[in-house]
Design an enzyme around this catalytic site. Structure first.
Site, PDB file in Angstrom:
ATOM      1  N   ASP A 104       0.983  -1.429  -0.339  1.00  0.00           N
ATOM      2  CA  ASP A 104       0.225   0.083   0.586  1.00  0.00           C
ATOM      3  C   ASP A 104       0.752   1.172   0.008  1.00  0.00           C
ATOM      4  O   ASP A 104       0.666   1.930   1.320  1.00  0.00           O
ATOM      5  CB  ASP A 104      -0.983  -0.210   0.680  1.00  0.00           C
ATOM      6  CG  ASP A 104      -0.342  -0.149   2.787  1.00  0.00           C
ATOM      7  OD1 ASP A 104       0.572   0.063   2.680  1.00  0.00           O
ATOM      8  OD2 ASP A 104      -0.648   0.258   3.456  1.00  0.00           O
ATOM      9  N   HIS A 121       9.704  -0.532   8.769  1.00  0.00           N
ATOM     10  CA  HIS A 121       8.628  -1.680   8.565  1.00  0.00           C
ATOM     11  C   HIS A 121       8.830  -2.707   7.590  1.00  0.00           C
ATOM     12  O   HIS A 121       9.256  -3.826   8.047  1.00  0.00           O
ATOM     13  CB  HIS A 121       7.380  -1.079   9.138  1.00  0.00           C
ATOM     14  CG  HIS A 121       7.093  -0.183   9.966  1.00  0.00           C
ATOM     15  ND1 HIS A 121       7.488  -0.549  11.253  1.00  0.00           N
ATOM     16  CD2 HIS A 121       6.647   1.095  10.542  1.00  0.00           C
ATOM     17  CE1 HIS A 121       7.145   0.623  12.194  1.00  0.00           C
ATOM     18  NE2 HIS A 121       6.537   1.518  11.834  1.00  0.00           N
TER      19      HIS A 121
HETATM   20  C1  BDR Z   1       2.921  -1.072   8.842  1.00  0.00           C
HETATM   21  O1  BDR Z   1       1.577   0.332   8.597  1.00  0.00           O
HETATM   22  C2  BDR Z   1       1.766   0.754   7.934  1.00  0.00           C
HETATM   23  O2  BDR Z   1       1.911   2.338   7.424  1.00  0.00           O
HETATM   24  C3  BDR Z   1       3.414   1.082   7.030  1.00  0.00           C
HETATM   25  O3  BDR Z   1       3.841   1.122   5.623  1.00  0.00           O
HETATM   26  C4  BDR Z   1       3.457  -0.345   7.418  1.00  0.00           C
HETATM   27  O4  BDR Z   1       2.992  -1.209   5.912  1.00  0.00           O
HETATM   28  C5  BDR Z   1       3.658  -0.313  10.257  1.00  0.00           C
HETATM   29  O5  BDR Z   1       2.419  -0.216  10.726  1.00  0.00           O
HETATM   30 CA    CA Z   2       2.806  -0.531   4.077  1.00  0.00          CA
END
Ligand code: BDR
Ligand code: CA
Length: 325
Positions: free
Chosen positions: A11, A245
């Site tokens: 995303d 992340h």
């Molecule tokens: C996840 O949430 C999204 O904002 C980031 O892309 C990552 O996949 C972190 O909690």
């Molecule tokens: Ca993400």
């Protein structure tokens, strides 16, 4: 060594973009598809961003557009305070994108690609689990045909890491908890790279500066795309930089020895104040019969990560690709 065939379910999203660059830079990865999902922004925006990244980095992998709403929940306003109004940290984006969409919707693209390459496809899923759940609903047999699923999502309380949207829930899971609970129930090998380890790997400003100066156009892009994101993390959290992340899921794919895992089935809370919480029943102990984890397959949760070694792998991989490419 045979290439690792990867579908990247994403995303974009600032950290999604940084992880896509990592996948593209890794010589052992063959990126066979990018599937989009809502999350860091609405589906039209995350899909446009994926197409932009395909253009900008000259990626051959097709982009298939995925789910625009969660399975059950209502769609919420996107977190523009984290990823910017355009989902990519408000860097300037072109008016015209040349890359075109794949004709299949994401979940069918996943089914067809997995069926075309049985036991060869790893899905790196770094957004909501909606596309995966839709693929599984339409063709449950794919569970036995996927090589592995590596997920960025969830939080299990290790080293004090719990939620980032609520005190117990992580964004990708709370965004579609029903989808997540469904995919954890299927008998495909799932490794979960959650906040427990992603928040243990933090890119400092100095790290990002060094990368910017060492990795040419790609380094400059990573620097530019991460400015808004870093300001968010510095102003709203305790992190001294940017927790990594989505790229941590890629790190697991490239070198699983970076992490220690724990086995046991996972359930996701789908209602109430703990909605989105991920809870694993560790195999190291028994619970009385009749509990909600009983009869579900094992999933693997990363409970320890070598943040420093991971950050070096990211840095070296990006710089090497920039120098050779
Ligand atoms: C996840 O949430 C999204 O904002 C980031 O892309 C990552 O996949 C972190 O909690
Ligand atoms: Ca993400």
């Amino acid at each position: 060594m045979a290439a690792k065939k990867v579908i990247y379910d994403t995303d974009p999203g600032v950290d999604d973009a940084m992880a896509l660059i990592f996948l593209d830079a890794a010589p052992e990865v063959e990126l066979v598809g990018i599937t989009t999902v809502l999350g860091n922004h609405r589906i039209d925006v995350t899909t446009r961003n994926a197409l932009f990244l395909k253009d900008y980095f000259n990626l051959s992998a097709p982009v298939a557009k995925g789910a625009g709403k969660p399975l059950v929940l209502e769609e919420r306003d996107p977190p523009t305070y984290v990823h910017g109004d355009n989902g990519l940290g408000d860097i300037p984006l072109p008016d015209v994108i040349r890359a075109e969409l794949h004709p299949l919707p994401a979940h069918r693209f996943i089914i067809e690609t997995v069926r075309a390459h049985p036991h060869e496809i790893t899905i790196v899923a770094v957004g909501r689990m909606t596309n995966l759940a839709m693929a599984l609903r339409e063709d449950p047999e794919i569970a036995s045909l996927v090589k592995e699923i590596v997920i960025m999502g969830g939080a299990f309380g290790y080293r004090g890491h719990s939620g980032n949207v609520t005190p117990v829930a992580e964004a990708n899971i709370i965004g579609d908890p029903h989808a997540a609970d469904e995919i954890f129930a299927a008998a495909w090998p799932i490794v979960v790279v959650g906040l427990d380890v992603t928040q243990e790997a933090v890119m400092s400003t100095a790290y990002l500066e060094e990368l910017r100066d060492a990795a040419g156009r790609t380094g400059q892009f990573i620097w530019d795309v991460s400015r808004f994101y870093e300001r968010f993390y510095r102003s709203s959290t305790q992190f001294d930089g940017v927790p990594v992340h989505d790229s941590s899921a890629v790190g697991y794919l490239l070198d699983p020895t970076l992490f220690t895992t724990r086995a046991g089935p996972i359930r996701v809370v789908t209602e109430g104040i703990a909605i989105g919480q991920t809870i694993q029943a560790p195999n190291t102990r028994r619970f009385p019969p009749g509990n909600a984890w009983e009869g579900r397959p094992d999933n693997f949760v990363c409970i320890e990560g070598d943040g420093e070694r991971f950050l070096k792998l990211y840095f070296d991989t990006i710089v090497a690709a920039a120098q050779h490419g």
